[in-house]
Design an enzyme around this catalytic site. Structure first.
Site, mmCIF file in Angstrom:
data_model
loop_
_atom_site.group_PDB
_atom_site.id
_atom_site.type_symbol
_atom_site.label_atom_id
_atom_site.label_comp_id
_atom_site.label_asym_id
_atom_site.label_seq_id
_atom_site.Cartn_x
_atom_site.Cartn_y
_atom_site.Cartn_z
ATOM 1 N N THR A 33 0.841 -1.194 0.000
ATOM 2 C CA THR A 33 0.000 0.000 0.000
ATOM 3 C C THR A 33 0.884 1.255 0.000
ATOM 4 O O THR A 33 2.070 1.193 0.347
ATOM 5 C CB THR A 33 -0.933 -0.010 1.243
ATOM 6 O OG1 THR A 33 -1.875 1.042 1.112
ATOM 7 C CG2 THR A 33 -0.157 0.166 2.537
ATOM 8 N N THR A 47 -1.271 -4.155 -0.003
ATOM 9 C CA THR A 47 -2.339 -3.325 -0.531
ATOM 10 C C THR A 47 -3.659 -3.639 0.176
ATOM 11 O O THR A 47 -3.966 -4.802 0.444
ATOM 12 C CB THR A 47 -2.513 -3.540 -2.051
ATOM 13 O OG1 THR A 47 -3.739 -2.937 -2.447
ATOM 14 C CG2 THR A 47 -2.566 -5.015 -2.426
ATOM 15 N N SER A 48 -4.420 -2.599 0.448
ATOM 16 C CA SER A 48 -5.708 -2.810 1.128
ATOM 17 C C SER A 48 -6.703 -3.521 0.210
ATOM 18 O O SER A 48 -7.709 -4.040 0.664
ATOM 19 C CB SER A 48 -6.286 -1.457 1.567
ATOM 20 O OG SER A 48 -6.470 -0.636 0.431
ATOM 21 N N GLU A 49 -6.402 -3.545 -1.080
ATOM 22 C CA GLU A 49 -7.330 -4.175 -2.027
ATOM 23 C C GLU A 49 -6.962 -5.629 -2.332
ATOM 24 O O GLU A 49 -7.519 -6.226 -3.253
ATOM 25 C CB GLU A 49 -7.413 -3.338 -3.309
ATOM 26 C CG GLU A 49 -8.219 -2.055 -3.070
ATOM 27 C CD GLU A 49 -8.088 -1.024 -4.173
ATOM 28 O OE1 GLU A 49 -7.164 -1.126 -4.989
ATOM 29 O OE2 GLU A 49 -8.914 -0.100 -4.201
HETATM 30 ZN ZN LIG Z 1 -8.393 1.079 -6.745
#
Ligand SMILES: [Zn+2]
Length: 291
Positions: A88, A117-119
């Site tokens: 992130t 990454t938060s996704e």
């Molecule tokens: Zn995005």
């Protein structure tokens, strides 16, 4: 040039448990990645090659202006237990090998100094929904995202590359990024779509490699841009004839790409012409980087 018997995506699925980046040959006597510790997996030659591929694709995304700020993320399966992903709060144009995180299939970081990454939950949802998905790329290309903010997709039947590699893109409903609810929005679409628009957000694509997932982003972004430009010319759009569309779908079936239209019985199971065979050879060679 050798004749392909097994669809490219099928071969990707067969290789799922021992997926290796280009140029890395697995030794038959070696333990599989999922049989070794996270730290050993993270320092394996396979992981090293995947990190290079992620960094190369991250740079392409940034140079093509498909990501902005610290937006976008990339991941790839490492065996059946692990995933390598981008961190992130870092531009995809500035990635270094040490920035890439190793996660398990629940999103727990097992190796790497940075926060993932938060996704990543979105990526994991795709891996769980389709064993064919080996790599995922999420980004915010402007033309595709313009469609994402309207909830529309470009029409089908206009551009052969779009039909062959992607087909009708799905639109997942809006949810707050980084949440489990956001990740789950794509679940109903993954099986029949390798390209999904995320409402008011961007696009996510999955494929057999990170490189190929980025290709899908390029193809979709170009399709969105071309369609918008064509509309400004002031002439009626010229659609691919229906019988030729069936040939494209027959080829697509052989290549193993997902497409809801392949459930239609009107699509022939096999190719019907020498022209189709030649096209099959060309596309397969391109996917295998033979030309
Ligand atoms: Zn995005």
């Amino acid at each position: 040039m050798q004749q392909t018997e097994v669809p490219v995506a099928e071969r990707g699925r067969e290789a799922a448990s021992t997926a290796s980046p280009a140029g890395v040959t697995s030794k038959p006597e070696a333990l599989k990645i999922e049989e070794i510790s996270p730290l050993a997996a993270a320092s394996s030659p396979e992981a090293e090659a995947f990190r290079k591929e992620i960094i190369r694709v991250g740079r392409k995304l940034w140079e093509r202006q498909y990501v902005d700020g610290c937006g976008g993320n990339i991941s790839v399966r490492l065996g059946s237990r692990y995933v390598l992903c981008t961190p992130t709060m870092l531009s995809k144009g500035d990635l270094e090998p040490a920035d890439i995180c190793l996660s398990d299939m629940d999103g727990n970081i097992l190796a790497g100094d940075r926060l993932r990454t938060s996704e990543l939950l979105l990526h994991l949802e795709i891996y769980k929904a389709s064993p064919q998905a080996q790599a995922v790329v999420h980004c915010h290309p402007p033309y595709a995202t313009a469609f994402a903010v309207t909830g529309a997709t470009p029409p089908n039947g206009l551009i052969i590359e779009y039909e062959l590699f992607i087909g009708p893109a799905a639109v997942a409903p809006y949810e707050t990024t980084g949440t489990k609810a956001f990740a789950e929005t794509v679940r109903p679409f993954v099986k029949d779509h390798n390209t999904i628009l995320l409402a008011n957000h961007g696009i996510v694509c999955w494929a057999d490699t990170v490189t190929h997932a980025e290709w899908l982003v390029e193809i979709f972004e170009t399709c969105c841009k071309t369609y918008l430009l064509a509309q400004q010319i002031g002439k009626p759009l010229s659609f691919i004839p229906e019988n030729k569309m069936r040939e494209i779908l027959a080829l697509k079936r052989r290549l193993g790409f997902p497409d809801a239209r392949l459930h239609d019985a009107a699509v022939p199971a096999e190719g019907t012409s020498a022209e189709l065979e030649r096209l099959m050879e060309q596309v397969t060679a391109r996917l295998e980087d033979r030309n």
